[in-house]
Design a protein around this motif. Structure first.
Motif, PDB file in Angstrom:
ATOM      1  N   LEU A  90       0.830  -1.200   0.000  1.00  0.00           N
ATOM      2  CA  LEU A  90       0.000   0.000   0.000  1.00  0.00           C
ATOM      3  C   LEU A  90       0.862   1.247   0.000  1.00  0.00           C
ATOM      4  O   LEU A  90       1.906   1.287   0.650  1.00  0.00           O
ATOM      5  CB  LEU A  90      -0.891   0.056   1.243  1.00  0.00           C
ATOM      6  N   TRP A  91       0.391   2.247  -0.728  1.00  0.00           N
ATOM      7  CA  TRP A  91       0.930   3.590  -0.661  1.00  0.00           C
ATOM      8  C   TRP A  91      -0.230   4.459  -0.209  1.00  0.00           C
ATOM      9  O   TRP A  91      -1.312   4.405  -0.805  1.00  0.00           O
ATOM     10  CB  TRP A  91       1.414   4.055  -2.030  1.00  0.00           C
ATOM     11  N   THR A  92      -0.032   5.221   0.838  1.00  0.00           N
ATOM     12  CA  THR A  92      -1.129   6.028   1.374  1.00  0.00           C
ATOM     13  C   THR A  92      -0.703   7.483   1.519  1.00  0.00           C
ATOM     14  O   THR A  92       0.479   7.790   1.704  1.00  0.00           O
ATOM     15  CB  THR A  92      -1.596   5.506   2.743  1.00  0.00           C
ATOM     16  N   LEU A  93      -1.695   8.341   1.444  1.00  0.00           N
ATOM     17  CA  LEU A  93      -1.525   9.763   1.692  1.00  0.00           C
ATOM     18  C   LEU A  93      -2.543  10.151   2.755  1.00  0.00           C
ATOM     19  O   LEU A  93      -3.753  10.102   2.522  1.00  0.00           O
ATOM     20  CB  LEU A  93      -1.746  10.567   0.412  1.00  0.00           C
ATOM     21  N   SER A  94      -2.043  10.488   3.941  1.00  0.00           N
ATOM     22  CA  SER A  94      -2.927  10.941   5.017  1.00  0.00           C
ATOM     23  C   SER A  94      -2.641  12.408   5.285  1.00  0.00           C
ATOM     24  O   SER A  94      -1.577  12.924   4.944  1.00  0.00           O
ATOM     25  CB  SER A  94      -2.708  10.100   6.282  1.00  0.00           C
ATOM     26  N   TRP A  95      -3.602  13.096   5.906  1.00  0.00           N
ATOM     27  CA  TRP A  95      -3.448  14.514   6.227  1.00  0.00           C
ATOM     28  C   TRP A  95      -4.281  14.812   7.464  1.00  0.00           C
ATOM     29  O   TRP A  95      -5.153  14.008   7.832  1.00  0.00           O
ATOM     30  CB  TRP A  95      -3.794  15.394   5.031  1.00  0.00           C
ATOM     31  N   PRO A  96      -4.020  15.920   8.134  1.00  0.00           N
ATOM     32  CA  PRO A  96      -4.662  16.181   9.433  1.00  0.00           C
ATOM     33  C   PRO A  96      -6.187  16.090   9.415  1.00  0.00           C
ATOM     34  O   PRO A  96      -6.780  15.425  10.273  1.00  0.00           O
ATOM     35  CB  PRO A  96      -4.186  17.593   9.778  1.00  0.00           C
ATOM     36  N   ILE A 103     -11.351   8.707   8.721  1.00  0.00           N
ATOM     37  CA  ILE A 103     -11.651   8.053   7.446  1.00  0.00           C
ATOM     38  C   ILE A 103     -10.344   7.539   6.857  1.00  0.00           C
ATOM     39  O   ILE A 103      -9.254   7.885   7.320  1.00  0.00           O
ATOM     40  CB  ILE A 103     -12.367   9.005   6.458  1.00  0.00           C
ATOM     41  N   GLN A 104     -10.456   6.719   5.835  1.00  0.00           N
ATOM     42  CA  GLN A 104      -9.272   6.122   5.217  1.00  0.00           C
ATOM     43  C   GLN A 104      -8.456   7.181   4.489  1.00  0.00           C
ATOM     44  O   GLN A 104      -9.002   8.139   3.946  1.00  0.00           O
ATOM     45  CB  GLN A 104      -9.689   5.040   4.222  1.00  0.00           C
ATOM     46  N   PRO A 105      -7.152   6.997   4.419  1.00  0.00           N
ATOM     47  CA  PRO A 105      -6.322   7.877   3.604  1.00  0.00           C
ATOM     48  C   PRO A 105      -6.513   7.563   2.125  1.00  0.00           C
ATOM     49  O   PRO A 105      -7.085   6.527   1.768  1.00  0.00           O
ATOM     50  CB  PRO A 105      -4.903   7.535   4.051  1.00  0.00           C
ATOM     51  N   ILE A 106      -6.029   8.449   1.277  1.00  0.00           N
ATOM     52  CA  ILE A 106      -5.967   8.125  -0.151  1.00  0.00           C
ATOM     53  C   ILE A 106      -5.029   6.933  -0.269  1.00  0.00           C
ATOM     54  O   ILE A 106      -3.925   6.948   0.284  1.00  0.00           O
ATOM     55  CB  ILE A 106      -5.457   9.320  -0.968  1.00  0.00           C
ATOM     56  N   THR A 107      -5.482   5.902  -0.963  1.00  0.00           N
ATOM     57  CA  THR A 107      -4.724   4.652  -0.989  1.00  0.00           C
ATOM     58  C   THR A 107      -4.560   4.134  -2.406  1.00  0.00           C
ATOM     59  O   THR A 107      -5.518   4.100  -3.177  1.00  0.00           O
ATOM     60  CB  THR A 107      -5.450   3.575  -0.145  1.00  0.00           C
ATOM     61  N   PRO A 119      -1.772 -10.509  -9.904  1.00  0.00           N
ATOM     62  CA  PRO A 119      -2.014  -9.318  -9.079  1.00  0.00           C
ATOM     63  C   PRO A 119      -2.927  -8.283  -9.740  1.00  0.00           C
ATOM     64  O   PRO A 119      -3.147  -8.317 -10.950  1.00  0.00           O
ATOM     65  CB  PRO A 119      -0.617  -8.726  -8.886  1.00  0.00           C
ATOM     66  N   HIS A 120      -3.401  -7.355  -8.907  1.00  0.00           N
ATOM     67  CA  HIS A 120      -4.257  -6.256  -9.345  1.00  0.00           C
ATOM     68  C   HIS A 120      -3.895  -4.974  -8.594  1.00  0.00           C
ATOM     69  O   HIS A 120      -3.219  -5.025  -7.576  1.00  0.00           O
ATOM     70  CB  HIS A 120      -5.736  -6.580  -9.070  1.00  0.00           C
ATOM     71  N   LEU A 121      -4.411  -3.867  -9.101  1.00  0.00           N
ATOM     72  CA  LEU A 121      -4.311  -2.575  -8.428  1.00  0.00           C
ATOM     73  C   LEU A 121      -5.706  -2.117  -8.052  1.00  0.00           C
ATOM     74  O   LEU A 121      -6.685  -2.451  -8.728  1.00  0.00           O
ATOM     75  CB  LEU A 121      -3.699  -1.518  -9.364  1.00  0.00           C
ATOM     76  N   ARG A 122      -5.807  -1.323  -6.983  1.00  0.00           N
ATOM     77  CA  ARG A 122      -7.090  -0.723  -6.620  1.00  0.00           C
ATOM     78  C   ARG A 122      -6.844   0.427  -5.660  1.00  0.00           C
ATOM     79  O   ARG A 122      -5.731   0.664  -5.220  1.00  0.00           O
ATOM     80  CB  ARG A 122      -8.031  -1.747  -6.003  1.00  0.00           C
ATOM     81  N   GLY A 123      -7.918   1.115  -5.340  1.00  0.00           N
ATOM     82  CA  GLY A 123      -7.868   2.173  -4.339  1.00  0.00           C
ATOM     83  C   GLY A 123      -8.662   1.748  -3.128  1.00  0.00           C
ATOM     84  O   GLY A 123      -9.201   0.644  -3.082  1.00  0.00           O
ATOM     85  N   THR A 125     -11.424   3.434  -1.944  1.00  0.00           N
ATOM     86  CA  THR A 125     -12.849   3.758  -2.018  1.00  0.00           C
ATOM     87  C   THR A 125     -13.352   4.046  -3.422  1.00  0.00           C
ATOM     88  O   THR A 125     -14.479   4.496  -3.577  1.00  0.00           O
ATOM     89  CB  THR A 125     -13.144   5.007  -1.167  1.00  0.00           C
ATOM     90  N   VAL A 126     -12.567   3.817  -4.431  1.00  0.00           N
ATOM     91  CA  VAL A 126     -12.913   4.255  -5.783  1.00  0.00           C
ATOM     92  C   VAL A 126     -14.178   3.572  -6.281  1.00  0.00           C
ATOM     93  O   VAL A 126     -14.275   2.362  -6.275  1.00  0.00           O
ATOM     94  CB  VAL A 126     -11.748   3.996  -6.756  1.00  0.00           C
ATOM     95  N   ALA A 127     -15.120   4.367  -6.719  1.00  0.00           N
ATOM     96  CA  ALA A 127     -16.340   3.889  -7.361  1.00  0.00           C
ATOM     97  C   ALA A 127     -16.793   4.949  -8.359  1.00  0.00           C
ATOM     98  O   ALA A 127     -16.609   4.784  -9.547  1.00  0.00           O
ATOM     99  CB  ALA A 127     -17.430   3.586  -6.344  1.00  0.00           C
ATOM    100  N   ASP A 128     -17.342   6.048  -7.889  1.00  0.00           N
ATOM    101  CA  ASP A 128     -17.807   7.122  -8.763  1.00  0.00           C
ATOM    102  C   ASP A 128     -16.715   8.157  -8.969  1.00  0.00           C
ATOM    103  O   ASP A 128     -15.873   8.366  -8.092  1.00  0.00           O
ATOM    104  CB  ASP A 128     -19.021   7.827  -8.151  1.00  0.00           C
ATOM    105  N   TRP A 129     -16.759   8.792 -10.127  1.00  0.00           N
ATOM    106  CA  TRP A 129     -15.798   9.845 -10.445  1.00  0.00           C
ATOM    107  C   TRP A 129     -16.576  11.098 -10.804  1.00  0.00           C
ATOM    108  O   TRP A 129     -17.564  11.020 -11.525  1.00  0.00           O
ATOM    109  CB  TRP A 129     -14.934   9.409 -11.629  1.00  0.00           C
ATOM    110  N   PRO A 130     -16.160  12.277 -10.322  1.00  0.00           N
ATOM    111  CA  PRO A 130     -16.916  13.504 -10.617  1.00  0.00           C
ATOM    112  C   PRO A 130     -16.846  13.880 -12.090  1.00  0.00           C
ATOM    113  O   PRO A 130     -15.838  13.645 -12.746  1.00  0.00           O
ATOM    114  CB  PRO A 130     -16.224  14.571  -9.756  1.00  0.00           C
ATOM    115  N   LEU A 131     -17.910  14.466 -12.582  1.00  0.00           N
ATOM    116  CA  LEU A 131     -17.975  14.936 -13.963  1.00  0.00           C
ATOM    117  C   LEU A 131     -18.348  16.411 -13.955  1.00  0.00           C
ATOM    118  O   LEU A 131     -19.515  16.770 -13.805  1.00  0.00           O
ATOM    119  CB  LEU A 131     -18.994  14.136 -14.774  1.00  0.00           C
TER     120      LEU A 131
END
Length: 188
Positions: A90-96, A103-107, A119-123, A125-131
């Protein structure tokens, strides 16, 4: 075992289509790259994580700089065993603000589940993406996102059935570029 290289569907195919071709070719051939055994596939997973590491960190640093005003912390776990006996990194980005709300960090996660073929890649929480597209330039800027969504969709459709739903992986007919289909070529 004879493997059948998967050629790009068109000359100069984008990298995401070449990656899908390799992925589905592995399913067809019962391999992962040149590996057949779980041990060899795990070795390749370790190598892939090493190769991905600088890019995953760079992407997360970009998010930290642009979106979090350099308040974040990028961390990487390295490869470790999962509870099911698989492997994950895992690579994560957490912030204050994220930590304060529990909540979970960006993963970004590379994982090779115990029962997985490869193997596979994923995030996290990824599901919907803003448009939010209002100009031609904004629409063009969405191409990488659209590619990622389409690639993930086709991958998931193969996961629901099998690789045989993708003609380029099983078809002996020449493609639009005149090259033979992947199952008619043999690797020496």
């Amino acid at each position: 075992m004879t493997t059948h290289p998967v050629s790009p569907p068109v000359p100069g195919a984008p990298a995401h289509l070449e990656a899908l071709g390799r992925h589905f070719g592995d399913l067809r051939d019962g391999t992962h790259g040149d590996a057949v055994s779980r041990q060899s596939k795990e070795r390749l997973f370790h190598e892939a994580v090493t190769l991905l590491d600088p890019y995953a960190r760079r992407v997360l640093r970009e998010f930290d700089h642009e979106m979090l005003r350099d308040t974040g912390t990028v961390e990487a776990t390295g490869v470790g065993r999962t509870p099911d006996g698989g492997l994950a990194a895992l690579w994560t980005l957490s912030w204050p603000e994220q930590r304060e709300t529990d909540i979970q960090p960006i993963t970004l996660m590379a994982h090779y589940g115990r029962g997985f073929h490869h193997p596979h890649l994923r995030g996290a929480t990824v599901a919907d993406w803003p448009l939010n597209v209002f100009t031609e330039e904004q629409a063009a800027a969405e191409v990488p996102t659209l590619r990622a969504i389409a690639s993930a969709d086709l991958h998931n459709l193969v996961f629901q059935r099998d690789y045989r739903i993708v003609p380029a992986i099983v078809d002996d007919r020449p493609g639009q570029d005149g090259r033979p289909g992947p199952s008619s070529r043999k690797e020496a």
